[in-house]
Design an enzyme around this catalytic site. Structure first.
Site, PDB file in Angstrom:
ATOM      1  N   CYS A 225       0.835  -1.207   0.000  1.00  0.00           N
ATOM      2  CA  CYS A 225       0.000   0.000   0.000  1.00  0.00           C
ATOM      3  C   CYS A 225       0.870   1.258   0.000  1.00  0.00           C
ATOM      4  O   CYS A 225       1.796   1.385   0.810  1.00  0.00           O
ATOM      5  CB  CYS A 225      -0.911   0.005   1.222  1.00  0.00           C
ATOM      6  SG  CYS A 225      -1.973   1.468   1.326  1.00  0.00           S
TER       7      CYS A 225
ATOM      8  N   CYS B 210      -0.784   5.857   7.194  1.00  0.00           N
ATOM      9  CA  CYS B 210      -2.133   5.381   7.534  1.00  0.00           C
ATOM     10  C   CYS B 210      -2.052   4.401   8.694  1.00  0.00           C
ATOM     11  O   CYS B 210      -1.195   3.506   8.711  1.00  0.00           O
ATOM     12  CB  CYS B 210      -2.787   4.719   6.324  1.00  0.00           C
ATOM     13  SG  CYS B 210      -4.413   4.012   6.686  1.00  0.00           S
TER      14      CYS B 210
ATOM     15  N   CYS C   5      -9.716 -12.928  21.153  1.00  0.00           N
ATOM     16  CA  CYS C   5      -9.185 -11.826  20.348  1.00  0.00           C
ATOM     17  C   CYS C   5      -8.178 -11.001  21.147  1.00  0.00           C
ATOM     18  O   CYS C   5      -7.804  -9.913  20.727  1.00  0.00           O
ATOM     19  CB  CYS C   5     -10.318 -10.944  19.824  1.00  0.00           C
ATOM     20  SG  CYS C   5     -11.376 -10.241  21.097  1.00  0.00           S
TER      21      CYS C   5
END
Length: 447
Positions: A74, A80, A402
């Site tokens: 990217c 980002c 998670c």
């Protein structure tokens, strides 16, 4: 601010390189966390945050590169905040996550799995079927930005593409700027939630002021052009409602079990649909549910595991803290012809007690899939059950996590206090190119 050279020894949980400044006697000194650096590398760094025992920095020059370093796909990776690991080869990312899991289990609770499971993989790019995009009208630039936050910043990153979003969503990033900029409330739309189903992509606009009729016309034209469904959210997630078109249904499928799962775009569903299918199949395979088993699915949500489990056991009890979720889970079970084998109950599992578990009765197997906070109270309740009603303890528990730190904490209670053995543990690469660690662990009741 300072500019120094350091050798990187490891990665932390945020995918930052970790090194030490040397003391005058040559011993390891202050810890330095360097963004963009990898183990085995020698880098120059610039400190942007300094504490007594550590510093946070960014890499300014690479003097010796790791063999694991790759060129980020990217163009926006450097600023980002959507990804943190694109510079690390994908298989090395997974190895790092496996090490994080094992280190957490040992350092937090002195627990080690008897067997390390092979990592579960899925697509490396275009996998993110859920995303929360920030929106910001920037008067100085005369434009609207749509994307993730910049690294270490509340500003919205100026991105025109995204490699972890599916291509059809990434292609909308720039057109969405134009759409929001053309609305009368261009500075009153702080967020767009993206949720992708089998047949439709939903975009939830968080709006802080009413739309005009002209705004509505623009949204409908955009929806027709890009084949999306707009939802509008005026306050909290519960206010989200479909706007246009109204003839689309958001759902995903679990083909291996013949299950179709309708959902709302603001519901919690797994980000990576491909991995979710692998995850569900693996969890059920590990549970080894027998035809006459009674199974508990705790933190069941909409029934992502409950419904597949109902195709295998005698009875499955799904428990969740929200009545609206358990009602919709029952509706999903009914739609899939599984209501006769499923029961749903609303309970606060963060405050569950041994008496609550006694009231629920005997479960042969248990699946636990908590949020990041983990299942501390539940693990303690199981430990309490061992002292008073050991016959009610499930023979096997599969824990889907998670957060490796809360899994490790709860594993310590299950192993050291509740009488379980950690048979297996491994990572699930649910979020490639990010530092997020999804994992799974199997606990058997000690004989």
């Amino acid at each position: 601010m300072q500019d120094n050279i350091i050798d990187i020894k490891s990665l932390d949980m945020d995918a930052r390189g970790v090194g030490h400044l040397a003391n005058e006697d040559g011993s390891p000194g202050k810890v330095i966390f360097v963004e963009g650096a990898l183990p085995g590398e020698r880098v120059s760094f610039l400190t942007f945050k300094k504490k007594k025992n550590w510093e946070a920095a960014r890499m300014t020059e690479l003097h010796r590169a790791s063999s694991m370093r790759v060129t980020p796909k990217c163009q926006h990776f450097d600023y980002c905040g959507g990804c943190s690991m694109q510079h690390l080869e994908p298989s090395a990312q997974v190895a790092m996550k496996q090490r994080v899991l094992e280190d957490n289990l040992w350092h937090i609770s002195k627990v080690k799995a008897e067997n390390v499971m092979r990592p579960m993989y899925g697509p490396t790019w275009g996998y993110r079927y859920r995303a929360r995009l920030s929106v910001r009208h920037v008067a100085k630039k005369g434009t609207v930005l749509v994307g993730f936050h910049e690294k270490r910043s509340a500003f919205v990153a100026d991105i025109t593409d995204c490699k972890i979003l599916p291509p059809h969503v990434a292609a909308m990033l720039v057109p969405l700027r134009g759409l929001i900029g053309a609305l009368s409330i261009f500075d009153q739309v702080p967020q767009i939630e993206v949720a992708i189903g089998e047949e439709v992509t939903a975009l939830v606009l968080r709006i802080m002021a009413p739309l005009t009729s002209a705004d509505e016309t623009l949204l409908k034209a955009f929806a027709d052009q890009w084949t999306v469904q707009f939802w509008l959210q005026t306050k909290g997630p519960e206010t989200a409602a479909p706007f246009y078109p109204l003839d689309k249904e958001l759902y995903y499928t679990l083909p291996e079990f013949g299950v179709k799962m309708p959902f709302k775009p603001v519901d919690f569903t797994q980000v990576n649909h491909h991995i979710n299918r692998v995850l569900v199949a693996k969890a059920l395979n590990l549970l080894e549910v027998q035809r006459d088993d009674r199974v508990a699915d705790l933190f069941c949500g909409l029934g992502n595991f409950t419904l597949p489990l109902a195709t295998q056991g005698r009875e499955v009890v799904g428990i969740e803290g929200s009545t609206s979720l358990t009602e919709r889970a029952l509706s999903n079970a009914t739609a899939n012809g599984l209501s006769a084998k499923t029961t749903f109950s609303t309970r606060n599992l963060f405050e569950v007690t041994p008496d609550d578990l006694v009231a629920l009765g005997k479960f042969d197997r248990m699946l636990i899939d908590p949020p990041r906070d983990g299942a501390h109270a539940l693990a303690q309740a199981l430990a309490g059950l061992r002292a008073t009603h050991p016959d009610l303890l499930p023979k096997r528990i599969v824990y889907v996590s998670c957060s490796p730190s809360t899994l490790a904490r709860d594993a310590g209670i299950l192993v050291h206090e509740a009488g379980y053995v950690l048979k297996k543990a491994g990572v699930v690469n649910m979020f490639p190119h990010t530092s997020h660690v999804e994992s799974m662990a199997v606990f058997d009741l000690a004989v």
